[in-house]
Each structure stands twice: as structure tokens, then as C-alpha cells.
Motif scaffolding. Structure first.
Motif, PDB file in Angstrom:
ATOM      1  N   SER A  94       0.865  -1.295  -0.113  1.00  0.00           N
ATOM      2  CA  SER A  94      -0.009  -0.157  -0.027  1.00  0.00           C
ATOM      3  C   SER A  94       1.040   1.192   0.141  1.00  0.00           C
ATOM      4  O   SER A  94       2.156   1.161   0.047  1.00  0.00           O
ATOM      5  N   VAL A  95       0.467   2.545  -0.381  1.00  0.00           N
ATOM      6  CA  VAL A  95       0.748   3.759  -0.135  1.00  0.00           C
ATOM      7  C   VAL A  95       0.007   4.464   0.755  1.00  0.00           C
ATOM      8  O   VAL A  95      -1.333   4.346   0.614  1.00  0.00           O
ATOM      9  N   PRO A  96       0.307   5.572   1.573  1.00  0.00           N
ATOM     10  CA  PRO A  96      -0.725   6.418   2.373  1.00  0.00           C
ATOM     11  C   PRO A  96      -1.679   7.151   1.580  1.00  0.00           C
ATOM     12  O   PRO A  96      -1.336   7.380   0.338  1.00  0.00           O
ATOM     13  N   GLN A  97      -2.282   7.724   2.284  1.00  0.00           N
ATOM     14  CA  GLN A  97      -3.300   8.761   1.536  1.00  0.00           C
ATOM     15  C   GLN A  97      -2.468  10.142   1.675  1.00  0.00           C
ATOM     16  O   GLN A  97      -2.470  10.865   2.305  1.00  0.00           O
ATOM     17  N   LEU A  98      -1.940  10.339   0.487  1.00  0.00           N
ATOM     18  CA  LEU A  98      -1.030  11.435   0.294  1.00  0.00           C
ATOM     19  C   LEU A  98      -1.970  12.753  -0.208  1.00  0.00           C
ATOM     20  O   LEU A  98      -1.209  13.675  -0.076  1.00  0.00           O
ATOM     21  N   ASN A  99      -3.066  12.701  -0.303  1.00  0.00           N
ATOM     22  CA  ASN A  99      -3.760  13.854  -0.456  1.00  0.00           C
ATOM     23  C   ASN A  99      -4.099  14.615   1.191  1.00  0.00           C
ATOM     24  O   ASN A  99      -4.615  15.542   0.936  1.00  0.00           O
ATOM     25  N   GLN A 100      -3.759  13.729   2.206  1.00  0.00           N
ATOM     26  CA  GLN A 100      -3.987  14.543   3.479  1.00  0.00           C
ATOM     27  C   GLN A 100      -2.393  14.942   3.784  1.00  0.00           C
ATOM     28  O   GLN A 100      -1.346  14.030   4.006  1.00  0.00           O
ATOM     29  N   ASN A 101      -2.124  16.044   3.977  1.00  0.00           N
ATOM     30  CA  ASN A 101      -0.993  16.559   4.294  1.00  0.00           C
ATOM     31  C   ASN A 101      -0.167  16.376   5.385  1.00  0.00           C
ATOM     32  O   ASN A 101       0.918  15.974   5.121  1.00  0.00           O
ATOM     33  N   LEU A 102      -0.878  15.935   6.717  1.00  0.00           N
ATOM     34  CA  LEU A 102      -0.097  15.562   7.565  1.00  0.00           C
ATOM     35  C   LEU A 102       0.534  13.953   7.459  1.00  0.00           C
ATOM     36  O   LEU A 102       1.601  13.616   7.617  1.00  0.00           O
ATOM     37  N   THR A 103      -0.312  13.327   6.912  1.00  0.00           N
ATOM     38  CA  THR A 103       0.122  11.964   6.448  1.00  0.00           C
ATOM     39  C   THR A 103       1.297  11.990   5.297  1.00  0.00           C
ATOM     40  O   THR A 103       2.232  11.231   5.697  1.00  0.00           O
ATOM     41  N   LYS A 104       1.111  12.757   4.472  1.00  0.00           N
ATOM     42  CA  LYS A 104       2.135  12.874   3.607  1.00  0.00           C
ATOM     43  C   LYS A 104       3.617  13.319   4.226  1.00  0.00           C
ATOM     44  O   LYS A 104       4.656  12.662   3.552  1.00  0.00           O
ATOM     45  N   LYS A 105       3.521  14.069   4.814  1.00  0.00           N
ATOM     46  CA  LYS A 105       4.622  14.688   5.534  1.00  0.00           C
ATOM     47  C   LYS A 105       5.317  13.779   6.562  1.00  0.00           C
ATOM     48  O   LYS A 105       6.589  13.408   6.584  1.00  0.00           O
ATOM     49  N   MET A 106       4.366  13.110   7.160  1.00  0.00           N
ATOM     50  CA  MET A 106       4.859  12.111   8.284  1.00  0.00           C
ATOM     51  C   MET A 106       5.423  11.072   7.503  1.00  0.00           C
ATOM     52  O   MET A 106       6.520  10.457   8.069  1.00  0.00           O
ATOM     53  N   TYR A 107       5.055  10.624   6.391  1.00  0.00           N
ATOM     54  CA  TYR A 107       5.656   9.430   5.405  1.00  0.00           C
ATOM     55  C   TYR A 107       6.972   9.768   5.073  1.00  0.00           C
ATOM     56  O   TYR A 107       7.815   8.798   5.229  1.00  0.00           O
ATOM     57  N   SER A 108       7.091  10.962   4.636  1.00  0.00           N
ATOM     58  CA  SER A 108       8.367  11.333   4.084  1.00  0.00           C
ATOM     59  C   SER A 108       9.328  11.415   5.276  1.00  0.00           C
ATOM     60  O   SER A 108      10.463  11.082   5.393  1.00  0.00           O
ATOM     61  N   THR A 109       8.997  11.742   6.451  1.00  0.00           N
ATOM     62  CA  THR A 109       9.654  11.830   7.838  1.00  0.00           C
ATOM     63  C   THR A 109       9.915  10.210   8.097  1.00  0.00           C
ATOM     64  O   THR A 109      11.355  10.113   8.433  1.00  0.00           O
ATOM     65  N   TYR A 110       9.355   9.498   8.089  1.00  0.00           N
ATOM     66  CA  TYR A 110       9.264   8.105   8.371  1.00  0.00           C
ATOM     67  C   TYR A 110      10.699   7.558   7.515  1.00  0.00           C
ATOM     68  O   TYR A 110      11.401   6.699   8.020  1.00  0.00           O
ATOM     69  N   LEU A 111      10.271   7.790   6.101  1.00  0.00           N
ATOM     70  CA  LEU A 111      11.354   7.048   5.180  1.00  0.00           C
ATOM     71  C   LEU A 111      12.769   7.673   5.639  1.00  0.00           C
ATOM     72  O   LEU A 111      13.742   6.885   5.580  1.00  0.00           O
ATOM     73  N   SER A 112      12.729   8.658   6.029  1.00  0.00           N
ATOM     74  CA  SER A 112      14.112   9.450   6.351  1.00  0.00           C
ATOM     75  C   SER A 112      14.814   8.641   7.444  1.00  0.00           C
ATOM     76  O   SER A 112      16.065   8.821   7.932  1.00  0.00           O
ATOM     77  N   TYR A 113      14.085   7.744   8.210  1.00  0.00           N
ATOM     78  CA  TYR A 113      14.901   6.953   9.311  1.00  0.00           C
ATOM     79  C   TYR A 113      14.954   5.620   9.204  1.00  0.00           C
ATOM     80  O   TYR A 113      15.200   4.935  10.233  1.00  0.00           O
ATOM     81  N   LEU A 114      14.806   5.230   7.977  1.00  0.00           N
ATOM     82  CA  LEU A 114      14.794   3.734   7.626  1.00  0.00           C
ATOM     83  C   LEU A 114      16.384   3.610   7.714  1.00  0.00           C
ATOM     84  O   LEU A 114      17.318   4.458   7.445  1.00  0.00           O
ATOM     85  N   PRO A 115      16.849   2.438   8.432  1.00  0.00           N
ATOM     86  CA  PRO A 115      18.206   1.905   8.527  1.00  0.00           C
ATOM     87  C   PRO A 115      18.828   1.911   7.236  1.00  0.00           C
ATOM     88  O   PRO A 115      18.117   1.525   5.986  1.00  0.00           O
ATOM     89  N   GLU A 116      20.006   2.215   6.904  1.00  0.00           N
ATOM     90  CA  GLU A 116      20.745   2.309   5.598  1.00  0.00           C
ATOM     91  C   GLU A 116      21.029   1.231   5.047  1.00  0.00           C
ATOM     92  O   GLU A 116      21.185   1.284   3.476  1.00  0.00           O
ATOM     93  N   ASP A 117      20.747   0.175   5.557  1.00  0.00           N
ATOM     94  CA  ASP A 117      20.903  -1.243   4.911  1.00  0.00           C
ATOM     95  C   ASP A 117      19.508  -1.774   4.531  1.00  0.00           C
ATOM     96  O   ASP A 117      19.492  -2.919   4.449  1.00  0.00           O
TER      97      ASP A 117
END
Length: 370
Positions: free
Chosen positions: A224-247
């Protein structure tokens, strides 16, 4: 313009500095904990605008609040008083300044120094009482619960929530940076108040926040992908991805492989359909079915082939020849049986979008030769 940024290596400072550079501001005077007294004095005399972001919010001793927030601000403004440019000052305060606690009181006192500086020098000042900020590069397990939740959930580390109903007011780092950079145009300053507000802000409960971030993690499994038309969800998802382990940036997909090639689902959503990758070996024909309501779009991105149609009840066959040499989307209307054949000597790769995820209980797919 020579721009002084204190706290340049902090969460807000780092995001601001990088975007200033992106927008062509290259005379940046960067101050952090390693900046010497003499460097700070020199920067203060050269600056034409000041972003004062430095501060202390997680000290080992409460007395550090006064030293890091109040006294340092007073020292900086004393140096700026000697600057012939009379630079405008933006000051990063906190909503805690409205509360009676050591941190808030240290920020409130610093605010009064900033306001007095503006009045004395007849120069604009802007004080922002920031709520909780979130976004990339924020340090987890420090002063941002969002950073901590994203970091931990991405690593299967349990998170603790004492009260799921606790509500946070949050602002996204890119929105904050955009607002701060707008201050470089003095027309953006308010003539009636030194207190400024960041917009937009969002309210979210801790329980909702944890559930949302968990859906981001699970999206790798359910495609799935988030409901990116919801601004908070869109920004939170971008934030989450930035914390993925580099491996752990990549994840596997399930490839359905047979002697004809393969078919692999890539993304599926409840309201925007499903995207898949189809690989056909040379000479292979796939399809020969039709739908009542389900509709598709085909895009051949590698190789060459033909997409054939025949309206149900008709003998007329329609052909669309497609190849990587000219990328074009072919709509697959309802009521037409259709197939796709690889006419080349190598594998043909087709991106296939369908308006609804596959449902084995209601497939809406009927075998009929073209």
C-alpha cells in the motif's frame, strides 16, 4: 546577504542552512558549539540578517537553561548592538515560554531581550514560539517523540505510550524553513507584533501517531501507499522514510514466475488501483480475457509488442503496436477481450495499472480468445 545562523548544526539549523544554500545564499556565517568567542564576535559584526536558533532544551542541570537560552541570547544581542548593519533577528522560542517551568522561563526572558534589541535599533525582529517540529534529520530519543517513534518502529524496537489520548501540536520542518526564509524580504515582517506563528500546524494524538507510523512499516508487506492527499500523512510518511536503516532501503516483491515470464505486483491502494510489472518472453501471448467494470492501462517500457482487442459480440480485431521507442499508454476499456504479445527477440516489460486491487472472490475477469 551575509546571514548568521546560530545552532547551525541542530535539527532546524541544518534544514534551514541546506535550503538557504539551495536558494543561492552562499554567504552563511554558521555558529555552533565549536564556534569560538572571537568567531562569534566577527560574525556578529558582519551579519546582515540573523537566525538565532541555538538553545538548550535537554540539559543535565537546570542552570544550563539560563546559560544556553537566556545568557547566550543576551551576549549575542550585545554583539549585534555594535553592528552598523542593525541586522533583523529571527529568534527560535518555544510554546513552553507560556508555561512556568525552567525551560519556558529561560526562553521567555530571552524573548524580552530580542524585543528590546529591535526597539533600541529600530530594526525588525521575529519571535516564533515553535510547537513540536518533525522532519528529516531530527535526533531520535532526544526531544522529538515523532523522531523516536519513526526510528524505533523502522527497527522493530518497541515504543512506549503512556496515554494514547495525549494530543500534540506539530509543525513540519519544510513548512518552518519556508516561513523563515520568507523573512529575508523585510516586507514579510509584522509591523504590529514581534510574535509570529508557523502555519500550518497539525494536531495528532499519540495513539493515532503510533498507528499511522505502523501502517507505513506495514506498507512494504501489503504494497500500500498512504493517503498522500492528506498533508499530515504525506509529511509524516516522508519523515518516516528518512529514519529507515541505511541497509534496509529496499524490500522484496513476490514475483509470479512461469515459462511465459513473470508478473509482479508493485503498489496496491484501495482508491487508486494497483500497479504491476509484467515481463513477457519472446513470442508469448498473455491475456485473452475481458472485464465488466475493471479497466487497465498498459505501458510497454522495454521491448516491442502488440496489444489486440475485440469487442465482445464482434469479429473485428483492433491492434496497437507498442515499443520502448515511443512510450505511450494504451487504455484497456471494459467489454473488450484483449491480449498482449511480445513481437521482439528479448523480454518485453510492461507496466500495468488496474483501477482496483485484485480480489480473488470477485475477479471480474472472463477468459475469451481475441
Amino acid at each position: 546577504m551575509k546571514i548568521l545562523v546560530t545552532g547551525a548544526n541542530g535539527f532546524l539549523g541544518r534544514n534551514l542552512v541546506e535550503q538557504l544554500r539551495n536558494q543561492g545564499y552562499d554567504e552563511l556565517l554558521l555558529c555552533d558549539r565549536n564556534t569560538s568567542e572571537s568567531e562569534l564576535e566577527q560574525f556578529s559584526q558582519e551579519a546582515e540578517f540573523v537566525y538565532h536558533l541555538a538553545g538548550v532544551n535537554r540539559p543535565k542541570k537546570e542552570t544550563e537553561f539560563i546559560k544556553g537560552n537566556t545568557e547566550f541570547t543576551e551576549k549575542l544581542l550585545h554583539l549585534l548592538n555594535e553592528n552598523p548593519n542593525n541586522p533583523a533577528v529571527m529568534f527560535a522560542s518555544s510554546v513552553q515560554a507560556e508555561l512556568s517551568n525552567p525551560y519556558g522561563e529561560s526562553k521567555k526572558k530571552a524573548e524580552s531581550f530580542v524585543q528590546a534589541y529591535g526597539e533600541k535599533n529600530q530594526t525588525p525582529v521575529a519571535i516564533y514560539r515553535f510547537p513540536n517540529l518533525f522532519g528529516k534529520w531530527c535526533k531520535p530519543n532526544y526531544n522529538s517523540v515523532i523522531a523516536t517513534f519513526c526510528h524505533n518502529i523502522a527497527r522493530d524496537i518497541p515504543v512506549q505510550v503512556n496515554n494514547t489520548e495525549t494530543e500534540l501540536t506539530v509543525a513540519y520542518i519544510d513548512d518552518v524553513v519556508k516561513e523563515l526564509i520568507s523573512l529575508l524580504e523585510k516586507s514579510s515582517f509584522n509591523e504590529t507584533s514581534v510574535l509570529y506563528e508557523i502555519t500550518p500546524t497539525y494536531k495528532v494524538k499519540l495513539g493515532e501517531l503510533v498507528n499511522l507510523i505502523n501502517t507505513f512499516k506495514e506498507s512494504r508487506n501489503d504494497l500500500s501507499v498512504p493517503q498522500l492527499n492528506q498533508n499530515l500523512t504525506k509529511k509524516m510518511y516522508s519523515t518516516y522514510l528518512s529514519y529507515l536503516p541505511e541497509d534496509d532501503f529496499s524490500y522484496d516483491l513476490t514475483m509470479h514466475v512461469d515459462d511465459r515470464g513473470s508478473f509482479t505486483e508493485f503498489i496496491r491502494t484501495p482508491d487508486r488501483g494497483q500497479l504491476s510489472v509484467n515481463i513477457s518472453k519472446p513470442g508469448i501471448v498473455k491475456g485473452n480475457h475481458w472485464h465488466h467494470t475493471k479497466n487497465e492501462k498498459f505501458l510497454v517500457v522495454s521491448g516491442q509488442g502488440v496489444i489486440r482487442f475485440r469487442k465482445i459480440g464482434s469479429d473485428n480485431i483492433i491492434e496497437y503496436f507498442v515499443s520502448e521507442r515511443k512510450l505511450e499508454v494504451v487504455d484497456i476499456p471494459v467489454g473488450y477481450t484483449h491480449n498482449i504479445e511480445n513481437l521482439g527477440e528479448s523480454n518485453m516489460v510492461t507496466l500495468m495499472w488496474v483501477n482496483e486491487p485484485f480480489d480473488s472472490q470477485h475477479p471480474d475477469t472472463y477468459y475469451t480468445e481475441v
